[in-house]
Design a protein around this motif. Structure first.
Motif, short mmCIF file in Angstrom:
data_model
loop_
_atom_site.label_atom_id
_atom_site.label_comp_id
_atom_site.label_asym_id
_atom_site.label_seq_id
_atom_site.Cartn_x
_atom_site.Cartn_y
_atom_site.Cartn_z
N SER A 1 0.82 -1.19 0.00
CA SER A 1 0.00 0.00 0.00
C SER A 1 0.87 1.25 0.00
CB SER A 1 -0.95 -0.01 1.18
OG SER A 1 -0.28 0.35 2.35
N ALA A 2 0.50 2.17 -0.88
CA ALA A 2 1.23 3.41 -1.05
C ALA A 2 0.37 4.55 -0.57
CB ALA A 2 1.64 3.60 -2.51
N VAL A 3 0.01 4.47 0.72
CA VAL A 3 -0.81 5.52 1.29
C VAL A 3 -0.06 6.12 2.46
CG1 VAL A 3 -2.96 4.40 0.61
CG2 VAL A 3 -1.97 3.88 2.83
N GLU A 4 -0.48 7.32 2.85
CA GLU A 4 0.17 8.00 3.96
C GLU A 4 -0.61 7.64 5.21
OE1 GLU A 4 3.01 9.34 5.02
OE2 GLU A 4 2.98 10.68 3.29
N THR A 5 -0.07 6.72 6.02
CA THR A 5 -0.88 6.17 7.11
C THR A 5 -1.18 7.18 8.22
OG1 THR A 5 1.18 5.32 8.02
CG2 THR A 5 -0.20 3.76 6.85
N LEU A 6 -0.36 8.22 8.34
CA LEU A 6 -0.58 9.18 9.42
C LEU A 6 -1.58 10.27 9.05
CD1 LEU A 6 3.06 9.55 10.81
CD2 LEU A 6 1.25 7.99 11.53
N LEU A 7 -1.91 10.36 7.77
CA LEU A 7 -2.92 11.34 7.34
C LEU A 7 -4.25 10.62 7.20
CD1 LEU A 7 -0.90 13.30 4.62
CD2 LEU A 7 -1.07 13.77 7.06
N GLU B 1 -7.18 13.65 3.17
CA GLU B 1 -5.89 14.35 3.02
C GLU B 1 -4.99 13.62 2.02
OE1 GLU B 1 -5.38 16.31 7.47
OE2 GLU B 1 -4.86 14.23 7.13
N ASN B 2 -5.05 12.30 2.05
CA ASN B 2 -4.28 11.53 1.07
C ASN B 2 -4.68 11.88 -0.36
OD1 ASN B 2 -2.32 9.23 1.76
ND2 ASN B 2 -3.80 9.11 3.42
N LEU C 1 -3.58 15.38 -1.26
CA LEU C 1 -2.14 15.39 -1.52
C LEU C 1 -1.88 14.98 -2.97
CD1 LEU C 1 0.87 15.42 -0.51
CD2 LEU C 1 0.54 13.04 0.15
N PRO D 1 -7.81 8.72 10.42
CA PRO D 1 -6.44 8.42 9.97
C PRO D 1 -6.38 7.04 9.32
CG PRO D 1 -6.56 8.54 12.37
CD PRO D 1 -7.88 8.97 11.86
N ILE E 1 -4.31 4.82 9.37
CA ILE E 1 -3.76 3.77 10.22
C ILE E 1 -4.88 2.93 10.84
CG2 ILE E 1 -3.59 4.97 12.46
CD1 ILE E 1 -0.51 4.11 12.22
#
Lengths: 310, 263
Positions: free
Chosen positions: A84-90, A94-95, A98, A130, A132
């Motif tokens: 997975s190419a996601v931003e786990t903290l956002l 927001e992903n 971005l 989030p 995550i």
């Protein structure tokens, strides 16, 4: 052609991963690269998406030469990789925003696109949470949504359903089919034959860095000689009797069954049953087996293995 | 088509991404501040009584140990910042998101540019916090406005150099463990320099090392600016070290950055 390759080669040291691959993938179609783990599928995707360089070969994506105009290629493609190419903290929204910024979409347009994709991929409720906290299926959907933000014309999906439960997998298939309806070209890798059979217009089987077969699902199935009628018996005596009557059969003593080669025609089936009837042999259970991609796959890749070890 | 025209836009987008993450999960800031802060408290309140009287002869009338130790610990913050940068860059590199960025038509260096800027902001904020606590503990710098501006400039330069080194470590390291261990010696260097005690008090060998390693001239220059002690050639040597380390870090990071790291 959305994607073309002539003599694509890649090796890591002595290990040849791709050994001269040719591809011609028409626009607006789903092409599936099918192969077992380690066949070189992901390497092919990485090369075609400009992540790594090929050692040799002529490659174009969306009409642009990969070696000469990588940025033009990047502006046309979307990639959902195996990991997975996601931003786990956002959070989910927001992903997507971005991605909208990185696609240089105009701000309002970006917001609209993000909202649209959250809706389409059933992530509206999770939008502000989030990543995550997302389940595997949700992450995969967000990953795909991120790939779609810039409306890419060519989409690479590297094993998009690996690790998903059957329901999420069906959902993903529907999404992929909808994408092609928009005229997008899809390059799909999978190790699931069922997936390729369901989705792909054309399938290429990759094994040990070579394409061992290419065609539609039907064409590939035709390459495997015939199906069979499986007959199961109550005891060994019945099975022996049937084997004598029918002549050319394969015995499976472990489950008391005989496999009779068949082209799947009704006449063949009737003749088999008639023969058994006139010999008064009772059949407990009957099933018809038509060749599926599993047979193709095993036949093709199995042969290669034998050749390699010979 | 060139992505160069997106250099500024993409760097700002990436910077926003980094800052959002730092603000939402400020654990790295806690580590960056925590380490030097712990030493500050430990050295001033625990060892300070014994060390202070023999060390704090600054030649400017100050006999307070906190006045001696603050420059060293502030510079140490640049090192803990470097370590924080190294681990977060490493996490970034091995996650799929960077691979995604690489397949997009963006200005690629924006990823590292944003990282360096956000890390610097993080480290400089941490330094300000250390200064704040030190002032509460009785730190009394003699610097005027001009000296303060030069001190901040020096700290920014040192932070820039150590951040690039941190980025380089993070990009080069194969595992997160390696990424967070590699810059660790940087944190120790202020101790084996003039950070805690003057180098004159050390035995030969250690003393030579202490005097020629990069942190000592940086600490001495900072101490000179803040406390009015003599600076001498230290300023030039400090600047040379910072520029040199920045270049090494930058080139090293760039060399490894374009390798594919997802397996």
């Amino acid at each position: 052609m959305a994607i073309t390759a002539r003599g694509l080669r890649k090796s890591y040291g002595d290990h040849v991963v791709l050994d001269g691959i040719d591809l011609d993938i028409a626009e607006g179609t789903i092409f599936s690269l099918l192969g077992p783990n380690g066949a070189g599928k992901t390497t092919a995707v990485k090369i075609l998406t400009t992540l790594i360089k090929a050692d040799g070969g002529q490659l174009t994506v969306g009409g642009h030469d990969l070696a000469r105009e990588p940025d033009a290629v990047r502006a046309m493609i979307g990639v959902t990789g195996q990991f997975s190419a996601v931003e786990t903290l956002l959070n989910g929204e927001e992903n997507l925003l971005l991605m909208a910024d990185l696609w240089h979409l105009e701000r309002r347009h970006g917001r609209r696109r993000a909202a649209e994709l959250l809706e389409r991929l059933d992530l509206v409720e999770a939008a502000k949470k989030p990543v995550i906290t997302y389940s595997g299926g949700m992450r995969r959907r967000l990953d795909l949504a991120m790939t779609l933000v810039g409306s890419p014309r060519v989409i690479f999906l590297d094993e998009p359903t690996t690790g998903l439960d059957p329901r999420s997998r069906r959902g993903m298939w529907q999404l992929i089919r909808d994408l092609v309806a928009d005229g997008v070209t899809i390059f799909l890798t999978t190790q699931y034959l069922e997936e390729a059979d369901h989705l792909a217009d054309r399938i290429a089987v990759l094994d040990h860095g070579r394409l061992v077969a290419e065609g539609t699902a039907e064409e590939l199935k035709r390459r495997v000689p015939g199906g069979s009628i499986a007959l199961r018996f109550a005891d060994v005596a019945a099975m022996d009797a049937a084997a004598r009557v029918l002549g050319q059969v394969t015995r499976h003593d472990d489950d008391l069954s005989l496999h009779v080669p068949s082209d799947g025609a009704v006449a063949t089936l009737r003749s088999v049953l008639n023969q058994l009837d006139s010999a008064s042999v009772a059949v407990e259970n009957l099933s018809l087996h038509t060749p599926d991609l599993d047979d193709v796959f095993l036949a093709l890749t199995g042969n290669m293995e034998r050749k390699a070890s010979a | 088509m060139s992505t160069r025209s997106y250099a500024v836009t993409d760097s700002i987008t990436m910077l926003r991404r980094d800052l959002k993450k730092i603000l939402r999960y400020p654990t790295s800031v806690i580590f960056i501040v925590g380490f030097p802060l712990l030493f500050l408290l430990l050295f001033v309140y625990v060892f300070g009584g014994a060390l202070g009287t023999s060390v704090a002869n600054l030649g400017n009338g100050s006999t307070s140990y906190v006045d001696y130790i603050v420059p060293g610990l502030v510079v140490m913050t640049a090192a803990t910042g470097s370590l924080g940068t190294s681990s977060s860059v490493n996490v970034d590199m091995t996650e799929g998101i960077i691979a995604r960025f690489r397949t997009m038509a963006i200005f690629r260096p924006s990823i590292l540019i944003a990282r360096v800027v956000s890390s610097m902001m993080q480290t400089l904020t941490s330094m300000a916090l250390i200064f704040g606590v030190a002032l509460l503990m009785g730190f009394r710098p003699t610097a005027g406005i001009g000296e303060w501006i030069m001190a901040i400039g020096l700290l920014a330069l040192a932070t820039f150099a150590l951040t690039w080194l941190g980025v380089a470590f993070g990009v080069a390291a194969k595992t997160l463990d390696a990424a967070s261990n590699a810059p660790f010696p940087l944190i120790i260097l202020p101790f084996v320099g003039s950070g805690i005690v003057p180098t004159e008090s050390m035995p030969n060998g250690v003393r030579q090392f202490a005097e020629y390693q990069p942190f000592t001239p940086i600490i001495e220059t900072l101490r000179g600016l803040l406390m009015g002690t003599p600076i001498g050639h230290n300023a030039v040597i400090a600047i040379a070290w910072c520029v040199g380390l920045s270049i090494v870090g930058f080139l090293w990071a760039r060399k490894n950055f374009n390798r594919d790291r997802t397996q």
